[in-house]
Write a protein that holds these residues in place. Structure first.
Motif, PDB file in Angstrom:
ATOM      1  N   ALA A 233       0.771  -1.266   0.299  1.00 38.94           N
ATOM      2  CA  ALA A 233       0.069   0.035   0.007  1.00 38.94           C
ATOM      3  C   ALA A 233       0.956   1.320   0.201  1.00 38.94           C
ATOM      4  O   ALA A 233       1.688   1.234   0.851  1.00 38.94           O
ATOM      5  CB  ALA A 233      -0.845  -0.045   1.016  1.00 38.94           C
ATOM      6  N   GLU A 234       0.698   2.124  -0.997  1.00 41.97           N
ATOM      7  CA  GLU A 234       1.414   3.413  -1.121  1.00 41.97           C
ATOM      8  C   GLU A 234       0.382   4.468  -0.816  1.00 41.97           C
ATOM      9  O   GLU A 234      -0.767   4.523  -1.529  1.00 41.97           O
ATOM     10  CB  GLU A 234       2.244   3.555  -2.180  1.00 41.97           C
ATOM     11  N   TYR A 235       0.667   5.515  -0.138  1.00 44.19           N
ATOM     12  CA  TYR A 235      -0.130   6.683   0.011  1.00 44.19           C
ATOM     13  C   TYR A 235       0.613   7.915   0.199  1.00 44.19           C
ATOM     14  O   TYR A 235       1.687   7.706   0.873  1.00 44.19           O
ATOM     15  CB  TYR A 235      -1.307   6.476   0.802  1.00 44.19           C
ATOM     16  N   GLY A 236       0.356   9.230  -0.102  1.00 45.77           N
ATOM     17  CA  GLY A 236       0.932  10.228   0.314  1.00 45.77           C
ATOM     18  C   GLY A 236       0.130  11.451   0.076  1.00 45.77           C
ATOM     19  O   GLY A 236      -0.913  11.571  -0.654  1.00 45.77           O
ATOM     20  N   ALA A 237       0.972  12.719   0.503  1.00 49.21           N
ATOM     21  CA  ALA A 237       0.020  13.810  -0.027  1.00 49.21           C
ATOM     22  C   ALA A 237       1.249  14.914  -0.005  1.00 49.21           C
ATOM     23  O   ALA A 237       2.360  14.833   0.340  1.00 49.21           O
ATOM     24  CB  ALA A 237      -0.837  14.402   1.211  1.00 49.21           C
ATOM     25  N   SER A 238       1.020  16.228  -0.642  1.00 50.15           N
ATOM     26  CA  SER A 238       2.036  17.499  -0.740  1.00 50.15           C
ATOM     27  C   SER A 238       1.132  18.656  -0.803  1.00 50.15           C
ATOM     28  O   SER A 238       0.087  18.723  -1.089  1.00 50.15           O
ATOM     29  CB  SER A 238       2.692  17.417  -2.203  1.00 50.15           C
ATOM     30  N   TYR A 239       1.779  19.637  -0.497  1.00 52.87           N
ATOM     31  CA  TYR A 239       1.291  20.994  -0.200  1.00 52.87           C
ATOM     32  C   TYR A 239       2.217  22.152  -0.792  1.00 52.87           C
ATOM     33  O   TYR A 239       3.483  22.009  -0.343  1.00 52.87           O
ATOM     34  CB  TYR A 239       0.603  21.244   1.184  1.00 52.87           C
ATOM     35  N   GLY A 240       1.909  22.956  -1.558  1.00 52.81           N
ATOM     36  CA  GLY A 240       2.838  23.856  -2.203  1.00 52.81           C
ATOM     37  C   GLY A 240       2.017  25.286  -2.426  1.00 52.81           C
ATOM     38  O   GLY A 240       0.854  25.274  -2.726  1.00 52.81           O
ATOM     39  N   LYS A 241       2.817  26.434  -2.525  1.00 47.88           N
ATOM     40  CA  LYS A 241       2.373  27.742  -2.969  1.00 47.88           C
ATOM     41  C   LYS A 241       3.535  28.724  -3.338  1.00 47.88           C
ATOM     42  O   LYS A 241       4.619  28.384  -2.890  1.00 47.88           O
ATOM     43  CB  LYS A 241       1.291  28.314  -1.862  1.00 47.88           C
ATOM     44  N   ASN A 242       2.982  29.718  -3.788  1.00 48.63           N
ATOM     45  CA  ASN A 242       4.198  30.968  -4.023  1.00 48.63           C
ATOM     46  C   ASN A 242       2.997  32.022  -4.223  1.00 48.63           C
ATOM     47  O   ASN A 242       1.721  32.199  -3.640  1.00 48.63           O
ATOM     48  CB  ASN A 242       4.732  30.683  -5.549  1.00 48.63           C
ATOM     49  N   ASN A 243       3.640  33.227  -4.489  1.00 52.57           N
ATOM     50  CA  ASN A 243       3.029  34.708  -4.498  1.00 52.57           C
ATOM     51  C   ASN A 243       1.724  34.628  -5.273  1.00 52.57           C
ATOM     52  O   ASN A 243       0.559  35.298  -5.210  1.00 52.57           O
ATOM     53  CB  ASN A 243       3.957  35.646  -4.968  1.00 52.57           C
ATOM     54  N   ILE A 245       0.208  31.731  -6.436  1.00 54.01           N
ATOM     55  CA  ILE A 245      -0.660  30.456  -6.357  1.00 54.01           C
ATOM     56  C   ILE A 245      -1.141  30.629  -4.904  1.00 54.01           C
ATOM     57  O   ILE A 245      -0.713  30.818  -3.919  1.00 54.01           O
ATOM     58  CB  ILE A 245       0.010  29.240  -6.594  1.00 54.01           C
ATOM     59  N   ASP A 246      -2.451  30.582  -4.812  1.00 51.71           N
ATOM     60  CA  ASP A 246      -3.157  30.641  -3.508  1.00 51.71           C
ATOM     61  C   ASP A 246      -2.883  29.308  -2.818  1.00 51.71           C
ATOM     62  O   ASP A 246      -2.599  29.297  -1.545  1.00 51.71           O
ATOM     63  CB  ASP A 246      -4.645  30.600  -3.842  1.00 51.71           C
ATOM     64  N   TYR A 247      -2.855  28.151  -3.493  1.00 49.34           N
ATOM     65  CA  TYR A 247      -2.316  26.622  -2.962  1.00 49.34           C
ATOM     66  C   TYR A 247      -2.501  25.758  -3.888  1.00 49.34           C
ATOM     67  O   TYR A 247      -3.190  25.921  -5.096  1.00 49.34           O
ATOM     68  CB  TYR A 247      -3.310  26.386  -1.528  1.00 49.34           C
ATOM     69  N   SER A 248      -1.857  24.556  -3.583  1.00 54.63           N
ATOM     70  CA  SER A 248      -1.827  23.665  -4.501  1.00 54.63           C
ATOM     71  C   SER A 248      -1.561  22.250  -3.688  1.00 54.63           C
ATOM     72  O   SER A 248      -0.773  22.280  -2.395  1.00 54.63           O
ATOM     73  CB  SER A 248      -0.700  23.538  -5.627  1.00 54.63           C
ATOM     74  N   TYR A 249      -2.199  21.341  -3.905  1.00 60.52           N
ATOM     75  CA  TYR A 249      -2.264  19.942  -3.181  1.00 60.52           C
ATOM     76  C   TYR A 249      -2.491  18.774  -3.904  1.00 60.52           C
ATOM     77  O   TYR A 249      -2.798  18.873  -4.999  1.00 60.52           O
ATOM     78  CB  TYR A 249      -3.147  20.195  -1.930  1.00 60.52           C
ATOM     79  N   GLU A 250      -2.022  17.838  -3.301  1.00 63.04           N
ATOM     80  CA  GLU A 250      -1.974  16.604  -4.068  1.00 63.04           C
ATOM     81  C   GLU A 250      -2.160  15.373  -2.974  1.00 63.04           C
ATOM     82  O   GLU A 250      -1.456  15.623  -1.983  1.00 63.04           O
ATOM     83  CB  GLU A 250      -0.655  16.207  -4.889  1.00 63.04           C
ATOM     84  N   TYR A 251      -2.937  14.377  -3.363  1.00 64.65           N
ATOM     85  CA  TYR A 251      -3.119  13.279  -2.497  1.00 64.65           C
ATOM     86  C   TYR A 251      -3.193  12.068  -3.378  1.00 64.65           C
ATOM     87  O   TYR A 251      -3.869  12.160  -4.618  1.00 64.65           O
ATOM     88  CB  TYR A 251      -3.959  13.294  -1.198  1.00 64.65           C
ATOM     89  N   TYR A 252      -2.992  10.908  -2.891  1.00 65.29           N
ATOM     90  CA  TYR A 252      -3.094   9.483  -3.757  1.00 65.29           C
ATOM     91  C   TYR A 252      -3.194   8.249  -2.819  1.00 65.29           C
ATOM     92  O   TYR A 252      -2.424   8.508  -1.658  1.00 65.29           O
ATOM     93  CB  TYR A 252      -2.078   9.419  -4.631  1.00 65.29           C
ATOM     94  N   LEU A 253      -3.519   7.293  -3.475  1.00 68.13           N
ATOM     95  CA  LEU A 253      -3.584   5.932  -2.708  1.00 68.13           C
ATOM     96  C   LEU A 253      -3.634   5.047  -3.541  1.00 68.13           C
ATOM     97  O   LEU A 253      -4.557   4.916  -4.680  1.00 68.13           O
ATOM     98  CB  LEU A 253      -4.867   5.651  -1.779  1.00 68.13           C
ATOM     99  N   ASN A 254      -2.574   3.951  -3.548  1.00 65.29           N
ATOM    100  CA  ASN A 254      -2.269   3.047  -4.449  1.00 65.29           C
ATOM    101  C   ASN A 254      -2.347   1.720  -3.825  1.00 65.29           C
ATOM    102  O   ASN A 254      -1.462   1.646  -2.736  1.00 65.29           O
ATOM    103  CB  ASN A 254      -0.902   3.271  -5.164  1.00 65.29           C
ATOM    104  N   LEU A 255      -2.958   0.745  -4.171  1.00 66.67           N
ATOM    105  CA  LEU A 255      -2.853  -0.799  -3.540  1.00 66.67           C
ATOM    106  C   LEU A 255      -2.352  -1.744  -4.754  1.00 66.67           C
ATOM    107  O   LEU A 255      -2.769  -1.517  -5.742  1.00 66.67           O
ATOM    108  CB  LEU A 255      -4.242  -1.211  -2.987  1.00 66.67           C
ATOM    109  N   GLY A 256      -1.180  -2.455  -4.248  1.00 67.68           N
ATOM    110  CA  GLY A 256      -0.408  -3.116  -5.562  1.00 67.68           C
ATOM    111  C   GLY A 256      -0.267  -4.638  -4.916  1.00 67.68           C
ATOM    112  O   GLY A 256      -0.407  -5.043  -3.584  1.00 67.68           O
ATOM    113  N   TYR A 257       0.168  -5.300  -5.673  1.00 71.48           N
ATOM    114  CA  TYR A 257       0.583  -6.833  -5.399  1.00 71.48           C
ATOM    115  C   TYR A 257       1.680  -6.940  -6.198  1.00 71.48           C
ATOM    116  O   TYR A 257       2.010  -6.554  -7.415  1.00 71.48           O
ATOM    117  CB  TYR A 257      -0.560  -7.662  -6.235  1.00 71.48           C
TER     118      TYR A 257
END
Length: 295
Positions: A233-243, A245-257
């Protein structure tokens, strides 16, 4: 001089007397006294004799087959080549093990049935959802990871502008991250480049306007991985911005074999990447199917 006199006397006695004493009948002490031999020679002879007797005793304790194997002549050239080949193999094995423990490459290829939504005064959805490929490459040395990812998306929106004008976008999101691995967590910083190309079509006036915006901004990234047997199982998130960009975000979930240990892993999941610039939000989301592995 004493030795010469003895030799001459021995010769005379051997010629004229029946009481001749051969040299072999002299004791070791007498031989040593008259300098025929020295003590070291006697010890060497005794030592060699002991070794021979010892070797004979060892051979006597073996079976017939074992004796033949022990007495079999050694092919020196064969031994030389065998040692050479096996030493090289051992060195390569140690080198490869050390290399694989410290350094690894993880390529991944993700297919996403991506949906692009734009939020202006309200939500605007695409006319047609399109699939896209998201390649990813991670290079790890011990606990240090360098990860690169790129995503491209094209979308067309109908009747969303004034007087039912159309709007099309061609966007890309490139990311380069440095991560540090601690147990099952990879965390670090990302450098993002987001490019948006827009085409505004006013059908009523037969006018087209083209615009382009490029934003570079940092992000905080965290990724998790949990494994049990062949499941991952892989999962994660990120958050970023600049002058801009109000905000940016990412999230994901991956289930593998795991199909072949770490060399080939197939997984499925969900991914969302969102960015808002000057009050306009662009959202890229959808199910994903990933094939990857670590080498």
């Amino acid at each position: 001089m004493k030795k010469i006199i003895i030799v001459i006397s021995t010769l005379v006695l051997s010629l004229f007397s029946d009481d001749y004493i051969p040299l072999s009948n002299l004791s070791d002490k007498q031989k040593e006294e008259y300098n025929f031999i020295n003590k070291n020679s006697i010890e060497k002879i005794e030592e060699d004799s002991y070794k021979k007797v010892k070797d004979i005793k060892i051979l006597n304790n073996q079976t017939k087959e074992e004796k033949q194997e022990l007495l079999k002549p050694i092919n020196k050239e064969f031994v030389k080549e065998y040692k050479k080949d096996n030493i090289l193999k051992d060195e390569r094995k140690i080198s490869q093990n050390s290399f694989s423990e410290d350094f690894s490459i993880t390529p991944k290829l993700t297919y996403s049935f991506l949906k692009t939504d734009v939020f202006m005064t309200g939500k605007v959805s695409v006319v047609e959802e399109r699939g896209t490929l998201i390649p990813e490459l991670s290079i790890a040395y011990k606990n240090h990871i360098l990860k690169a990812e790129t995503m491209n998306s094209k979308a067309y929106f109908e009747g969303v502008l004034i007087n039912n004008g159309d709007f099309s976008t061609d966007s890309s999101w490139d990311k380069l991250s440095y991560l540090y691995k601690y147990q099952n967590v990879n965390m670090g910083l990302g450098y993002n480049v987001y490019t948006l190309k827009g085409n505004f079509i006013f059908n009523q006036y037969d006018l087209n306007f083209y615009g382009e915006d490029k934003e570079e901004f940092p992000s905080l990234d965290v990724h998790f991985k949990n494994e049990e047997n062949n499941l991952q199982a892989e999962y994660g998130a990120s958050y970023g911005k600049n002058n801009n960009i109000d905000y940016s975000y990412e999230y994901y979930l991956n289930l593998g074999y795991k199909l072949f240990k770490d060399n080939l892993i197939m997984s499925a999941g969900y991914k969302n990447k969102t960015i808002e610039i000057d009050g306009v939000r662009f959202q890229y989301k959808g199910p994903i199917l990933t094939l990857g592995g670590t080498f």
